[in-house]
Design a protein around this motif. Structure first.
Motif, PDB file in Angstrom:
ATOM      1  N   ARG A  61       0.897  -1.018  -0.060  1.00 58.43           N
ATOM      2  CA  ARG A  61      -0.086  -0.032   0.048  1.00 58.43           C
ATOM      3  C   ARG A  61       0.909   1.236   0.183  1.00 58.43           C
ATOM      4  N   LYS A  62       1.897   1.329   0.890  1.00 55.15           N
ATOM      5  CA  LYS A  62       2.767   2.347   0.715  1.00 55.15           C
ATOM      6  C   LYS A  62       3.059   2.742  -0.536  1.00 55.15           C
ATOM      7  N   TYR A  63       3.624   1.905  -1.550  1.00 58.60           N
ATOM      8  CA  TYR A  63       3.972   2.114  -2.810  1.00 58.60           C
ATOM      9  C   TYR A  63       2.965   2.811  -3.629  1.00 58.60           C
ATOM     10  N   TYR A  64       1.640   2.399  -3.601  1.00 60.74           N
ATOM     11  CA  TYR A  64       0.728   2.778  -4.366  1.00 60.74           C
ATOM     12  C   TYR A  64       0.138   4.056  -3.785  1.00 60.74           C
ATOM     13  N   PHE A  65       0.374   4.169  -2.566  1.00 60.53           N
ATOM     14  CA  PHE A  65       0.057   5.639  -2.021  1.00 60.53           C
ATOM     15  C   PHE A  65       0.872   6.621  -2.536  1.00 60.53           C
ATOM     16  N   LEU A  66       2.079   6.391  -2.375  1.00 60.93           N
ATOM     17  CA  LEU A  66       3.021   7.317  -3.223  1.00 60.93           C
ATOM     18  C   LEU A  66       2.619   7.609  -4.670  1.00 60.93           C
ATOM     19  N   ASN A  67       2.486   6.600  -5.411  1.00 58.63           N
ATOM     20  CA  ASN A  67       2.033   6.577  -6.719  1.00 58.63           C
ATOM     21  C   ASN A  67       0.583   7.411  -6.848  1.00 58.63           C
ATOM     22  N   VAL A  68      -0.193   7.654  -5.921  1.00 57.23           N
ATOM     23  CA  VAL A  68      -1.499   8.334  -6.045  1.00 57.23           C
ATOM     24  C   VAL A  68      -0.917   9.648  -5.916  1.00 57.23           C
ATOM     25  N   TYR A  69      -0.010  10.155  -4.824  1.00 58.98           N
ATOM     26  CA  TYR A  69       0.374  11.487  -4.591  1.00 58.98           C
ATOM     27  C   TYR A  69       1.404  11.961  -5.975  1.00 58.98           C
ATOM     28  N   PHE A  97       4.356  28.614 -17.095  1.00 56.99           N
ATOM     29  CA  PHE A  97       3.570  28.181 -16.309  1.00 56.99           C
ATOM     30  C   PHE A  97       4.248  27.636 -15.205  1.00 56.99           C
ATOM     31  N   TYR A  98       4.221  28.444 -14.094  1.00 56.01           N
ATOM     32  CA  TYR A  98       4.806  28.080 -12.824  1.00 56.01           C
ATOM     33  C   TYR A  98       4.212  27.057 -12.217  1.00 56.01           C
ATOM     34  N   ALA A  99       2.876  26.570 -12.383  1.00 59.83           N
ATOM     35  CA  ALA A  99       2.097  25.427 -12.011  1.00 59.83           C
ATOM     36  C   ALA A  99       2.974  24.152 -11.951  1.00 59.83           C
ATOM     37  N   ARG A 100       3.791  24.092 -13.021  1.00 63.58           N
ATOM     38  CA  ARG A 100       4.596  22.882 -13.225  1.00 63.58           C
ATOM     39  C   ARG A 100       5.924  22.680 -12.175  1.00 63.58           C
ATOM     40  N   TYR A 101       6.134  24.107 -11.769  1.00 67.24           N
ATOM     41  CA  TYR A 101       7.284  24.053 -10.799  1.00 67.24           C
ATOM     42  C   TYR A 101       6.664  23.658  -9.482  1.00 67.24           C
ATOM     43  N   VAL A 102       5.509  23.854  -9.160  1.00 66.02           N
ATOM     44  CA  VAL A 102       4.787  23.534  -7.894  1.00 66.02           C
ATOM     45  C   VAL A 102       4.773  22.006  -7.996  1.00 66.02           C
ATOM     46  N   ASP A 103       4.505  21.553  -9.100  1.00 66.27           N
ATOM     47  CA  ASP A 103       4.344  19.932  -9.229  1.00 66.27           C
ATOM     48  C   ASP A 103       5.492  19.289  -9.179  1.00 66.27           C
ATOM     49  N   TRP A 104       6.420  19.745  -9.864  1.00 70.32           N
ATOM     50  CA  TRP A 104       7.702  19.064  -9.777  1.00 70.32           C
ATOM     51  C   TRP A 104       8.465  19.255  -8.339  1.00 70.32           C
ATOM     52  N   PHE A 105       8.316  20.028  -7.711  1.00 69.67           N
ATOM     53  CA  PHE A 105       8.856  20.716  -6.435  1.00 69.67           C
ATOM     54  C   PHE A 105       8.446  19.417  -5.374  1.00 69.67           C
ATOM     55  N   MET A 106       7.097  18.955  -5.605  1.00 68.21           N
ATOM     56  CA  MET A 106       6.520  17.949  -4.825  1.00 68.21           C
ATOM     57  C   MET A 106       6.862  16.342  -5.267  1.00 68.21           C
ATOM     58  N   THR A 107       6.461  16.277  -6.455  1.00 66.47           N
ATOM     59  CA  THR A 107       6.472  15.153  -7.059  1.00 66.47           C
ATOM     60  C   THR A 107       7.825  14.298  -7.266  1.00 66.47           C
ATOM     61  N   THR A 108       8.741  15.119  -7.842  1.00 66.13           N
ATOM     62  CA  THR A 108      10.268  14.618  -8.082  1.00 66.13           C
ATOM     63  C   THR A 108      10.675  14.102  -6.724  1.00 66.13           C
ATOM     64  N   ALA A 109      10.382  14.964  -5.559  1.00 73.88           N
ATOM     65  CA  ALA A 109      10.899  14.191  -4.296  1.00 73.88           C
ATOM     66  C   ALA A 109      10.186  13.006  -3.956  1.00 73.88           C
TER      67      ALA A 109
END
Length: 262
Positions: A61-69, A97-109
């Motif tokens: 589940r922990k892997y899938y929850f990370l995938n969800v986010y 589009f600064y929205a993609r940087y908000v995305d990358w800031f969280m999702t790449t981590a």
């Protein structure tokens, strides 16, 4: 002297500021199509990962929850961009589009966290790589919005210098850890998703260089390029993990060394 230099940079910034733009280069129909496709792909992937998390045991589940986010946050960002939100004008009267940087800031981590868990890396090392990655994304954002050329390229070089230890960690440090687990399936899984990530992430600074950097690419081409890379680095990444469901049953951290007492 430093004050006069700062004053000169401020004057240059005001002269180059996009507030004087009469027209702005905006994303075209091709770019809108790419935003739509990415939003749909990420949304569907998010729903699939939610279903998988709900029907899986605690170890999976922990892997899938990370995938969800990972997919869900990106879907939010793409919906914002598709809806005409999350952007501003930057120097050169170009839509940014600064929205993609908000995305990358969280999702790449989160992607790094996912890779670290699969490798069995210790949490301190994972956190260090995640922090470096977040600073790298921040440097990319600051470079994109900079209006003074020397400042822009300072941020770009700083971002690249932070990018190198992130790539080294994924290619060497994490891989050495997963090899010590002596689990062929986990070694194979990590190798596939880590190299997918490394290769794709290497293209992001190239696109940045010719879009936010030199402004050689059109806004639509930039959007299409980023959308393709985001889909592969997130949607394909998460489904590769799903396909290795049985391998993920192994412990996420490297097992402690056993001691024999006589």
């Amino acid at each position: 002297m430093p004050f006069t230099q700062l004053a000169g940079a401020s004057a240059a910034a005001k002269a180059l500021a996009p507030t004087a733009c009469t027209t702005i280069e905006e994303v075209g129909s091709t770019g809108v199509g790419a935003l739509t496709l990415a939003f749909l792909a990420l949304t569907v992937s998010t729903c699939v990962m939610i279903a998988k998390a709900a029907s899986s045991g605690p170890e999976h589940r922990k892997y899938y929850f990370l995938n969800v986010y990972i997919c869900g946050i990106s879907a939010f960002a793409y919906f914002a961009m598709l809806s005409g939100q999350g952007w501003t004008a930057i120097a050169g009267c170009r839509q940014f589009f600064y929205a993609r940087y908000v995305d990358w800031f969280m999702t790449t981590a989160l992607i790094i966290l996912q890779l670290g868990l699969i490798a069995g890396q210790d949490f301190v090392s994972i956190a260090a790589v995640m922090g470096t990655d977040m600073l790298m994304v921040l440097a990319g954002y600051m470079g994109a919005v900079s209006v003074v050329t020397t400042v822009k390229w300072f941020w770009f070089i700083l971002g690249l210098s932070l990018f190198m230890p992130v790539i080294y960690s994924l290619a060497r440090t994490f891989r050495e850890t997963v090899i010590t687990r002596k689990d062929p399936e986990m070694i194979e899984l990590y190798g596939k998703i880590a190299w997918l990530t490394i290769i794709l992430w290497a293209f992001y600074p190239v696109v940045w260089l010719f879009s936010e950097g030199f402004a050689s690419f059109s806004v639509s081409f930039e959007v299409v390029a980023y959308a393709i890379m985001d889909i592969i680095s997130k949607v394909v990444f998460t489904f590769m993990i799903v396909s290795a469901h049985d391998s993920l049953a192994a412990p996420s951290m490297a097992p402690a060394q056993s001691r024999e007492y006589v």
